[in-house]
Design an enzyme around this catalytic site. Structure first.
Site, PDB file in Angstrom:
ATOM      1  N   ASP A 113      11.449  34.861 -34.245  1.00  0.00           N
ATOM      2  CA  ASP A 113      12.588  34.622 -33.350  1.00  0.00           C
ATOM      3  C   ASP A 113      13.869  34.608 -34.180  1.00  0.00           C
ATOM      4  O   ASP A 113      13.835  34.395 -35.389  1.00  0.00           O
ATOM      5  CB  ASP A 113      12.424  33.284 -32.613  1.00  0.00           C
ATOM      6  CG  ASP A 113      13.579  33.026 -31.650  1.00  0.00           C
ATOM      7  OD1 ASP A 113      13.955  33.960 -30.920  1.00  0.00           O
ATOM      8  OD2 ASP A 113      14.146  31.914 -31.648  1.00  0.00           O
ATOM      9  N   CYS A 162      15.063  33.675 -21.790  1.00  0.00           N
ATOM     10  CA  CYS A 162      15.563  33.346 -23.132  1.00  0.00           C
ATOM     11  C   CYS A 162      14.712  32.183 -23.624  1.00  0.00           C
ATOM     12  O   CYS A 162      14.449  31.239 -22.872  1.00  0.00           O
ATOM     13  CB  CYS A 162      17.036  32.937 -23.082  1.00  0.00           C
ATOM     14  SG  CYS A 162      17.632  32.271 -24.651  1.00  0.00           S
ATOM     15  N   GLU A 196      21.217  24.147 -28.939  1.00  0.00           N
ATOM     16  CA  GLU A 196      21.210  23.992 -30.397  1.00  0.00           C
ATOM     17  C   GLU A 196      22.006  22.754 -30.827  1.00  0.00           C
ATOM     18  O   GLU A 196      21.689  22.124 -31.816  1.00  0.00           O
ATOM     19  CB  GLU A 196      21.806  25.233 -31.067  1.00  0.00           C
ATOM     20  CG  GLU A 196      21.003  26.473 -30.775  1.00  0.00           C
ATOM     21  CD  GLU A 196      20.358  27.111 -31.987  1.00  0.00           C
ATOM     22  OE1 GLU A 196      20.847  26.896 -33.099  1.00  0.00           O
ATOM     23  OE2 GLU A 196      19.359  27.826 -31.791  1.00  0.00           O
ATOM     24  N   HIS A 235      15.235  29.717 -25.472  1.00  0.00           N
ATOM     25  CA  HIS A 235      15.815  28.364 -25.517  1.00  0.00           C
ATOM     26  C   HIS A 235      15.766  27.653 -24.161  1.00  0.00           C
ATOM     27  O   HIS A 235      15.809  26.435 -24.103  1.00  0.00           O
ATOM     28  CB  HIS A 235      17.290  28.432 -25.910  1.00  0.00           C
ATOM     29  CG  HIS A 235      17.543  28.553 -27.377  1.00  0.00           C
ATOM     30  ND1 HIS A 235      17.147  29.633 -28.107  1.00  0.00           N
ATOM     31  CD2 HIS A 235      18.164  27.710 -28.241  1.00  0.00           C
ATOM     32  CE1 HIS A 235      17.538  29.471 -29.363  1.00  0.00           C
ATOM     33  NE2 HIS A 235      18.158  28.305 -29.461  1.00  0.00           N
ATOM     34  N   CYS A 238      11.302  36.415 -28.863  1.00  0.00           N
ATOM     35  CA  CYS A 238      12.750  36.387 -28.655  1.00  0.00           C
ATOM     36  C   CYS A 238      13.042  37.461 -27.623  1.00  0.00           C
ATOM     37  O   CYS A 238      12.681  38.634 -27.825  1.00  0.00           O
ATOM     38  CB  CYS A 238      13.452  36.695 -29.973  1.00  0.00           C
ATOM     39  SG  CYS A 238      15.238  36.910 -29.840  1.00  0.00           S
TER      40      CYS A 238
HETATM   41  N1  DGL Z   1      15.913  33.759 -28.964  1.00  0.00           N
HETATM   42  C1  DGL Z   1      16.988  34.345 -28.219  1.00  0.00           C
HETATM   43  C2  DGL Z   1      16.429  34.940 -26.909  1.00  0.00           C
HETATM   44  O1  DGL Z   1      15.345  34.607 -26.462  1.00  0.00           O
HETATM   45  C3  DGL Z   1      18.086  33.360 -27.917  1.00  0.00           C
HETATM   46  C4  DGL Z   1      18.863  32.945 -29.130  1.00  0.00           C
HETATM   47  C5  DGL Z   1      19.767  34.015 -29.683  1.00  0.00           C
HETATM   48  O2  DGL Z   1      20.715  34.460 -29.010  1.00  0.00           O
HETATM   49  O3  DGL Z   1      19.531  34.392 -30.827  1.00  0.00           O
HETATM   50  O4  DGL Z   1      17.082  35.761 -26.312  1.00  0.00           O
END
Ligand code: DGL
Length: 273
Positions: free
Chosen positions: A10, A192, A158, A194, A73
């Site tokens: 990720d 996403c 974050e 997060h 990710c």
């Molecule tokens: N891991 C990213 C996603 O799932 C979110 C964090 C980023 O923008 O790097 O899109």
């Protein structure tokens, strides 16, 4: 010992929400997690940059013994997966595999929606790539898909600011925007890694009829199924129940923030490549 962990990549911490479910589903497998925290976020970066960074990470994980890498990710899955699968893998090693998180979620969507109106929440990069609508409509042309980019949500997670008034403002704003685009939505995919951490807050702003879908469990079940269907790959994945965590940035802050994503403590190592 010949270790061939499954690589989980990720841009930073978010993929830990996927790793969590992978470990629950496949506890006996070895996993190595790589977070490119030094260069995250990826969500606002161009196609070329996300592709270059993702390819570097995949090559790094391959060099560490991984036969199979999961791009945990959405942004990397949206912008880099296809090129890596089609262009790079045949040159690097045609027997290795890289899988993403979008396809498994897309395959499930028809089962989840009754109204056939689906919403996607994601980073600017994921939304701009149009990967979700394209992939969904390839499989299910009758499903209508609307998207909303939520550029403030990753920083809110974050920085642990999502429970504040400011955080609530941005969460509500993006949810309202999405529902305004299509009031018939009955299923929303958190596109996403997060966003599962915001599930409680998001649910506060959603009508009860809307089904909020996190990807972790879906991706984990899909990987389980993949390994069952591909015994030639399964046999190449080592199974000692071991986990390793690597970050391209500060180890201390990775460990501190990662504990929030995983709900448990871990020890990480720094890596540069
Ligand atoms: N891991 C990213 C996603 O799932 C979110 C964090 C980023 O923008 O790097 O899109």
């Amino acid at each position: 010992m010949n270790k061939q962990p499954i690589g989980v990549f990720d841009s930073g911490y978010g993929g830990l929400t996927i790793l969590n479910e992978l470990v629950n589903e496949l506890p006996e497998y070895d996993f190595i997690y790589l977070g490119d925290n030094a260069r995250s976020p990826y969500g606002t970066r161009s196609f070329d940059v996300v592709y270059d960074y993702t390819l570097e990470a995949v090559e790094q994980l391959f060099s560490m013994g991984c036969e199979l890498v999961i791009l945990a990710c959405n942004t990397a899955s949206a912008k880099a997966l296809r090129s890596i699968q089609q262009k790079d893998l045949p040159k690097i090693n045609p027997n290795k595999r890289v899988l993403g998180v979008i396809r498994p979620s897309v395959e499930e969507v028809d089962r989840l929606t009754t109204t056939k109106h689906v919403g996607i929440l994601g980073t600017v990069g994921t939304v701009r790539s149009n990967s979700y609508p394209l992939e969904i409509n390839k499989l299910y042309p009758d499903i209508s898909v609307v998207q909303e980019a939520c550029p403030m949500w990753v920083p809110l997670v974050e920085n642990n600011e999502f429970e504040t008034d400011g955080g609530q403002f941005f969460i509500k704003k993006n949810i309202d925007n999405l529902l305004e685009k299509d009031p018939l939505i009955d299923t929303i995919i958190l596109g996403c890694t997060h966003y599962p951490l915001l599930k409680k807050e998001i649910l506060n702003y959603l009508p009860e009829r809307v089904n909020l879908v996190s990807q972790g469990e879906i991706v984990a079940k899909s990987l389980h199924n993949y390994l069952f269907r591909h015994p030639e790959m399964d046999i190449r994945c080592s199974k000692n129940g071991e986990r390793e965590y690597l970050t391209t940035e500060f180890v201390d802050s990775f460990e501190e923030k990662a504990s929030r994503f995983l709900n448990s403590n871990l020890q990480a190592k720094h890596i540069s490549y």
